[in-house]
Scaffold this motif. Structure first.
Motif, short mmCIF file in Angstrom:
data_model
loop_
_atom_site.label_atom_id
_atom_site.label_comp_id
_atom_site.label_asym_id
_atom_site.label_seq_id
_atom_site.Cartn_x
_atom_site.Cartn_y
_atom_site.Cartn_z
N GLY A 59 5.42 3.79 0.39
CA GLY A 59 4.37 3.13 1.11
C GLY A 59 4.87 2.02 2.01
O GLY A 59 6.02 1.96 2.54
N GLU A 111 -6.35 1.25 -2.43
CA GLU A 111 -5.39 1.63 -1.39
C GLU A 111 -4.38 0.57 -1.13
O GLU A 111 -3.43 0.93 -0.72
CB GLU A 111 -6.38 1.82 -0.02
CG GLU A 111 -7.17 2.99 -0.21
CD GLU A 111 -8.78 2.55 0.11
OE1 GLU A 111 -9.54 2.71 0.68
OE2 GLU A 111 -9.06 1.69 -1.07
N ASP A 163 -0.47 1.74 -7.42
CA ASP A 163 0.28 2.72 -7.62
C ASP A 163 -0.28 4.21 -7.95
O ASP A 163 0.15 5.16 -7.63
CB ASP A 163 1.32 2.51 -8.98
CG ASP A 163 2.49 3.15 -8.97
OD1 ASP A 163 3.29 3.80 -7.85
OD2 ASP A 163 3.15 3.51 -10.01
N THR A 164 -1.36 4.18 -8.65
CA THR A 164 -2.17 5.18 -8.95
C THR A 164 -3.28 5.56 -8.07
O THR A 164 -3.81 6.68 -8.37
CB THR A 164 -2.83 5.01 -10.56
OG1 THR A 164 -3.63 4.04 -10.32
CG2 THR A 164 -1.93 4.89 -11.59
N GLY A 165 -3.37 4.77 -6.96
CA GLY A 165 -4.27 5.07 -5.90
C GLY A 165 -5.64 4.89 -6.15
O GLY A 165 -6.68 5.15 -5.49
N ASN A 166 -5.91 3.89 -7.42
CA ASN A 166 -7.15 3.52 -7.49
C ASN A 166 -7.75 2.30 -6.34
O ASN A 166 -8.97 1.97 -6.35
CB ASN A 166 -7.38 2.91 -9.02
CG ASN A 166 -7.67 4.06 -9.85
OD1 ASN A 166 -8.19 4.93 -9.89
ND2 ASN A 166 -6.50 3.93 -10.91
N SER A 185 0.79 -1.30 -0.05
CA SER A 185 -0.06 -0.04 0.02
C SER A 185 0.90 1.37 -0.01
O SER A 185 1.98 1.31 0.68
CB SER A 185 -0.77 0.21 1.34
OG SER A 185 -1.64 1.22 1.06
N LYS A 186 0.46 2.06 -0.52
CA LYS A 186 1.05 3.48 -0.82
C LYS A 186 0.61 4.62 0.23
O LYS A 186 1.16 5.49 0.70
CB LYS A 186 1.15 4.21 -2.00
CG LYS A 186 1.88 3.56 -3.29
CD LYS A 186 1.97 4.13 -4.46
CE LYS A 186 2.47 5.33 -4.25
NZ LYS A 186 2.57 5.84 -5.93
N SER A 187 -0.63 4.07 1.11
CA SER A 187 -1.26 5.15 1.80
C SER A 187 -1.56 4.33 3.11
O SER A 187 -1.66 5.15 4.30
CB SER A 187 -2.49 5.39 1.22
OG SER A 187 -3.26 4.19 1.06
#
Length: 248
Positions: free
Chosen positions: A195, A180, A175-178, A110-112
């Motif tokens: 992340g 989480e 990667d694009t946030g589509n 996850s990036k977030s």
């Protein structure tokens, strides 16, 4: 002496002209999770042999379907062992050419979100979208479903799953946030610092044995056979390990 020198020069020119002609091409279908290492291996292979490996990337299931329909691939690097085995059994591949070139590892990324508590994030289910590769065509997607099922969270999470056609697209969704978070191959995170990640215990999914096979269309093709031989060698194996895969 002049005649002799001319003959020597001509011989040299003929030799240099013949060298590129000796080099060939092989068309290689490569599972999407193996994109980065395959590119490095192909470059090293060309430098050492002069042969060129022309790489196509996608989901293993889609490639197998294309091979069944006569797609002009010569080498198949699958993300599983089942499809190369099936290719041999169907008479589409050379029986004694099949071998395991890498063993993959599944990662939740996850990036977030903070994934340091591992499966607790999945059990909390406090997210809107989770990305996986299509489990019908991509072995890493099937491994993700297996892991979630063993953790007892699949039924609750299933409505939130978004599927990529391949593991590459599953990665792109995160990667694009589509999405989480999602399940990707460890090799895809090589060089990625953004992340948080959780290494899924290998007790939660069947070993992702990735097999290579020479297709019948290339049974006598020197470039294709040379590529598979190179894939077994120390240079390729060092690249494979660098991207986080296990070896036999």
């Amino acid at each position: 002496m002049a005649r002799r020198e001319i003959l020597i020069v001509l011989a040299g020119l003929l030799a240099s002209a013949a060298s590129p002609a000796m080099a060939g091409q092989t068309q290689v279908a490569v599972a999407a999770n193996f994109t980065a290492p395959a590119k490095d291996i192909a470059a090293a292979f060309k430098e050492k042999s002069g042969h060129e490996a022309v790489l196509s990337f996608g989901a293993s299931g889609q490639f197998y379907a294309q091979i069944q329909q006569g797609a002009p691939y010569q080498v198949f690097l699958s993300a599983d062992a089942d499809r190369p085995k099936a290719a041999v059994e169907a008479g589409l591949a050379v029986a004694d050419s099949r071998f395991t070139y890498a063993i993959g590892k599944l990662v939740l990324w996850s990036k977030s979100l903070d994934l340091t508590k591992g499966d607790e994030t999945l059990k909390a289910n406090a997210f809107a979208k989770l990305s996986i590769a299509n489990p019908k065509s991509a072995p890493y997607g099937a491994a993700a479903v297996e892991a979630m099922t063993k953790l007892g969270v699949y039924d609750a999470i299933q409505p939130k799953i978004v599927q990529g056609n391949s593991i590459a697209q599953a990665f792109e969704f995160i990667d694009t946030g589509n999405a989480e978070l999602g399940f990707v191959a460890l090799s895809q995170l090589s060089g990625v610092t953004a992340g948080s990640r959780w290494f899924v215990p290998q007790t939660l999914y069947a070993s992702i044995r990735q097999d290579a096979v020479l297709l019948k269309t290339a049974a006598d093709d020197e470039a294709s056979k040379a590529f598979l031989a190179f894939l077994k060698g120390p240079e390729a194996r060092a690249i494979i390990e660098k991207f986080g895969y296990s070896l036999e």
